[in-house]
Design an enzyme around this catalytic site. Structure first.
Site, PDB file in Angstrom:
ATOM      1  N   GLU A  75       4.499 -13.545 -12.843  1.00 41.92           N
ATOM      2  CA  GLU A  75       3.662 -13.395 -11.648  1.00 41.92           C
ATOM      3  C   GLU A  75       4.135 -12.280 -10.707  1.00 41.92           C
ATOM      4  O   GLU A  75       4.493 -12.518  -9.548  1.00 41.92           O
ATOM      5  CB  GLU A  75       3.576 -14.724 -10.884  1.00 41.92           C
ATOM      6  CG  GLU A  75       2.873 -15.796 -11.688  1.00 41.92           C
ATOM      7  CD  GLU A  75       2.465 -17.017 -10.862  1.00 41.92           C
ATOM      8  OE1 GLU A  75       3.058 -17.250  -9.802  1.00 41.92           O
ATOM      9  OE2 GLU A  75       1.534 -17.723 -11.304  1.00 41.92           O
ATOM     10  N   GLU A 114      -0.947 -20.684 -17.507  1.00 44.58           N
ATOM     11  CA  GLU A 114      -0.442 -21.844 -16.752  1.00 44.58           C
ATOM     12  C   GLU A 114      -1.618 -22.580 -16.142  1.00 44.58           C
ATOM     13  O   GLU A 114      -2.604 -21.960 -15.710  1.00 44.58           O
ATOM     14  CB  GLU A 114       0.465 -21.415 -15.594  1.00 44.58           C
ATOM     15  CG  GLU A 114       1.828 -20.929 -15.979  1.00 44.58           C
ATOM     16  CD  GLU A 114       2.659 -20.587 -14.732  1.00 44.58           C
ATOM     17  OE1 GLU A 114       2.447 -21.185 -13.658  1.00 44.58           O
ATOM     18  OE2 GLU A 114       3.524 -19.707 -14.843  1.00 44.58           O
ATOM     19  N   LYS A 133       9.844 -30.521  -8.155  1.00 44.03           N
ATOM     20  CA  LYS A 133      10.055 -31.804  -8.831  1.00 44.03           C
ATOM     21  C   LYS A 133       8.821 -32.694  -8.798  1.00 44.03           C
ATOM     22  O   LYS A 133       8.661 -33.568  -9.642  1.00 44.03           O
ATOM     23  CB  LYS A 133      11.285 -32.534  -8.288  1.00 44.03           C
ATOM     24  CG  LYS A 133      11.267 -32.916  -6.830  1.00 44.03           C
ATOM     25  CD  LYS A 133      12.576 -33.639  -6.475  1.00 44.03           C
ATOM     26  CE  LYS A 133      12.677 -33.951  -4.994  1.00 44.03           C
ATOM     27  NZ  LYS A 133      12.709 -32.723  -4.147  1.00 44.03           N
TER      28      LYS A 133
HETATM   29  C1  GLA Z   1       3.428 -20.362 -10.679  1.00 43.95           C
HETATM   30  C2  GLA Z   1       4.692 -19.997 -11.414  1.00 43.95           C
HETATM   31  C3  GLA Z   1       5.361 -21.163 -12.055  1.00 43.95           C
HETATM   32  C4  GLA Z   1       5.323 -22.391 -11.156  1.00 43.95           C
HETATM   33  C5  GLA Z   1       3.883 -22.687 -10.816  1.00 43.95           C
HETATM   34  C6  GLA Z   1       3.714 -23.938  -9.977  1.00 43.95           C
HETATM   35  O1  GLA Z   1       2.294 -20.228 -11.408  1.00 43.95           O
HETATM   36  O2  GLA Z   1       4.499 -18.996 -12.384  1.00 43.95           O
HETATM   37  O3  GLA Z   1       6.702 -20.806 -12.322  1.00 43.95           O
HETATM   38  O4  GLA Z   1       6.058 -22.156 -10.008  1.00 43.95           O
HETATM   39  O5  GLA Z   1       3.373 -21.613 -10.074  1.00 43.95           O
HETATM   40  O6  GLA Z   1       2.367 -24.167  -9.660  1.00 43.95           O
END
Ligand code: GLA
Ligand code: ZN
Length: 677
Positions: free
Chosen positions: A150, A310, A359
């Site tokens: 990201e 994701e 968490k």
């Molecule tokens: C982002 C990050 C992940 C995680 C998610 C949580 O997409 O890439 O590492 O932190 O958010 O929603």
């Protein structure tokens, strides 16, 4: 060279086995197998474990993870781990950290916070990637390289300032040209030496919260272009290293946001082997916004399938309120991505961590470590559905006749506009247009300003405030050759460096639109101006109302209130073989739907599967050769009838979340139909 493509839907996601005792890995594998998870993403934030100090690397744990999961048949998405720097790096080389907008240098902590211009960061990141690629590139289980994580954000340090000056010299060649481009005679800003350029932070020309206000918009916009390019260069460096060891495996990074405003993803997309996106609709995100983002991801890859890199199997930890996903909701949401071109369904995360920030972020395996949880059942159900889908579907691309334009430079430029109305919002405007089309079941491609317009019947480009030199001509030629353009208020005002085109708005678009705009009235919040179409339909406009002069165009609607009542609000101009429509105000959703319906019907082309009848269901197709997969998705929590005018004659059932139900789709239900033409 053609890289290996995905041959089945990757189902899995971020897994951090290093956070768990090795003895527990087999239990996790059992759950993954049972839920049909076939892929894991690893090593995203492992740099500090892989390199305890500059002189020492330790791959022992990662070796074990890769061995275990490749032997047990998982496809591996391996990250390069360069997104979170080890503490020792900050201690030894403070320049690896960013200097923020307020001019403060950051210490160790967080992630995604490396200075893109730091030679120390670049050297250490590249060395790490070199070791990883050398060690693992030949492993057959590795299916995708996931570079960094990201990317985004800004740095305002001295190193960035130095690199920015070089970037400017390359772009403008002379200081005189730079003065002209940024209109620096304003407020006595003329400079005489490249060294006089300073970064636009709160101490300089930018003010207010970051990326909101600036005295010199040309400077601030160029800085954003520069930072986007600098981060892209980091990505490209890592990619080149991996490719020197293996030139077959797909390499990508995960795009994010709604969308992420920091990076010009159209520029970045050219360097991705496959587009990857992290999708986190909040509990109250309307489905059309998520659909837009998927279409944008597909558009970034010119219609090619993308990775849903994701998503959450249940809750997220960063929302004010995180209601549970309702039964079936996970499946329909993930299938929405598949419908719009995703070839993977990946979660963050596969196992819920016991400590720190995330968490309480949802996971397949929750803190209970039990296997009979509701979430695991939902994940398994989805896994079984994905297994039923034919690999043919993975080949299927999108093919639409209508495109909506989105442009990052324009996003930045509109963002810095001072005056007229503080509510000018480029993304919201594009979304309004997309929303109306979505409601009418008109499928669109989301494209960039550099993309080929000629393959589309309609190009919709609302609030195209910034029109680069050649873009105006490209748009005029598109219309002249038979294309149909819909553009709106606040379009065609400025060039690439944010200087106004003289001679009346919409500058270069005057030719195709056959109008000129003398003034724009800002409409106060909660107020609107009455508008009436020539067919008698009444609607309303808000935000801005353009006072339009016709120069060849004819009115499609006029204002019916305010001192400019009786003057054109929406116009139509026949230009060459095509037509350009200009929408002078921000129409309501109903107004836009009425407009689209009438211009599509007039054009006599079938763009909607329901003959422009809105319904609460999302209906969307992917095509491959002569095969069409039509997804009917109910993203709402109540049962919905399949619209009577949806022509299903040539379709056969392919998948249904409730096969007994043929006339309606239950809450969060899905049907997929197949047609072979
Ligand atoms: C982002 C990050 C992940 C995680 C998610 C949580 O997409 O890439 O590492 O932190 O958010 O929603
Ligand atoms: Zn920097």
């Amino acid at each position: 060279m053609e890289k290996n493509q995905l041959t089945r839907i990757l189902y899995g996601g971020d897994y951090n086995p290093e956070q768990w005792p090795e003895e527990s890995w087999d239990d996790d594998i059992k759950i993954f197998k049972d839920t049909k998870i076939n892929s894991i993403t690893i090593n995203v934030f492992s740099w500090s474990l892989l390199q305890p100090c500059e002189e020492k690397y330790d791959f022992s744990k990662l070796d074990k993870i890769i061995e275990k999961f490749s032997k047990t048949g998982f496809k591996i998405v391996i990250a390069t781990a360069t997104a979170a720097m080890p503490a020792w790096m900050f201690k030894k080389y403070p320049d690896v950290g960013r200097v923020d907008y307020q001019g403060r240098r950051h210490t160790f902590g967080q992630r995604h916070n490396f200075c893109p211009s730091s030679p120390n960061y670049q050297r250490l990141a590249n060395q790490l990637v070199d070791h990883l690629a050398q060690r693992y590139a030949t492993n057959q289980a590795i299916t995708v390289w996931h570079i960094n994580n990201e990317y985004g954000g800004y740095c305002y340090c001295d190193l960035c300032q130095k690199e920015f000056r070089k970037w400017l010299q390359k772009k403008y060649h002379s200081v005189a040209e730079l003065n002209r481009a940024w209109n620096l005679t304003f407020w006595g800003h003329t400079i005489y030496d490249w060294e006089e350029v300073v970064v636009p932070n709160e101490l300089g020309d930018a003010f207010g919260p970051e990326n909101t206000d600036t005295a010199v918009s040309g400077l601030s916009i160029d800085y954003r272009r520069f930072q986007s390019d600098s981060l892209l260069q980091l990505f490209r460096n890592e990619k080149k290293i991996i490719e020197s060891y293996d030139n077959h495996v797909l390499i990508t990074t995960n795009f994010h946001g709604t969308p992420n405003p920091d990076l010009d993803y159209f520029k970045w997309a050219k360097f991705q082997d496959i587009i990857a996106y992290d999708s986190y609709p909040t509990y109250d995100t309307p489905a059309y916004k998520t659909a837009f983002l998927y279409d944008l991801m597909c558009g970034l890859g010119h219609g090619k399938p993308f990775m849903l890199m994701e998503s959450t199997p249940s809750q997220v930890n960063w929302q004010n309120y995180s209601p549970l996903k309702r039964p079936g909701q996970l499946q329909v949401q993930e299938l929405q991505a598949i419908a719009h071109g995703a070839n993977t369904v990946q979660f963050f995360q596969l196992k819920q961590s016991i400590g720190a920030q995330e968490k309480f972020h949802g996971a397949v395996i929750a803190h209970s470590e039990k296997t009979d949880t509701r979430v695991i059942q939902e994940v398994k159900r989805l896994g079984e559905t994905l297994e039923q889908l034919s690999p043919e579907l993975l080949q299927a691309k999108k093919q639409n006749k209508i495109a909506i334009v989105f442009d990052w430079s324009n996003l930045w430029a509109v963002n810095y506009v001072a005056g007229i109305s503080k509510d000018l919002d480029y993304l919201a405007t594009v979304l309004n247009y997309y929303h109306a089309l979505y409601d009418l079941h008109v499928a669109v491609d989301v494209i960039g300003t550099d993309d080929d317009f000629s393959q589309y019947q309609f190009v919709i480009a609302p609030m195209l405030y910034m029109v680069k030199a050649d873009l105006g001509e490209k748009i005029n030629a598109f219309v002249e050759n038979g294309g149909k353009l819909v553009t709106s208020f606040f379009s065609g005002l400025v060039n690439e460096t944010d200087n106004v085109y003289l001679g009346g708005y919409p500058g270069p678009l005057k030719k195709a639109t056959g109008i000129w705009v003398e003034e724009s009235d800002a409409i106060l919040p909660d107020k609107s101006v009455k508008i009436q179409f020539t067919d008698g339909q009444a609607t309303a406009g808000n935000l801005l109302c353009d006072l339009i002069h016709l120069e060849g165009a004819s009115p499609l609607a006029q204002y019916t209130s305010e001192f400019y009542q009786g003057t054109p609000a929406i116009t139509k101009n026949i230009f060459g073989k095509g037509i350009a429509y200009y929408v002078g105000s921000n129409l309501t959703n109903d107004g836009l739907k009425h407009l689209f319906k009438s211009i599509f019907q007039a054009a006599n082309c079938s763009l909607s599967v329901t003959n422009y009848q809105p319904s609460p269901l999302e209906i969307y197709s992917r095509n491959w050769n002569n095969t069409e997969y039509m997804f009917i998705l109910n993203l709402s929590d109540s049962a919905e009838k399949i619209p009577a005018d949806l022509n299903l004659q040539n379709y056969q059932p392919y998948f249904s979340s409730n096969p007994n139900n043929s006339n309606s789709v239950e809450a969060f239900g899905v049907k997929i139909l197949i047609s072979k033409n």
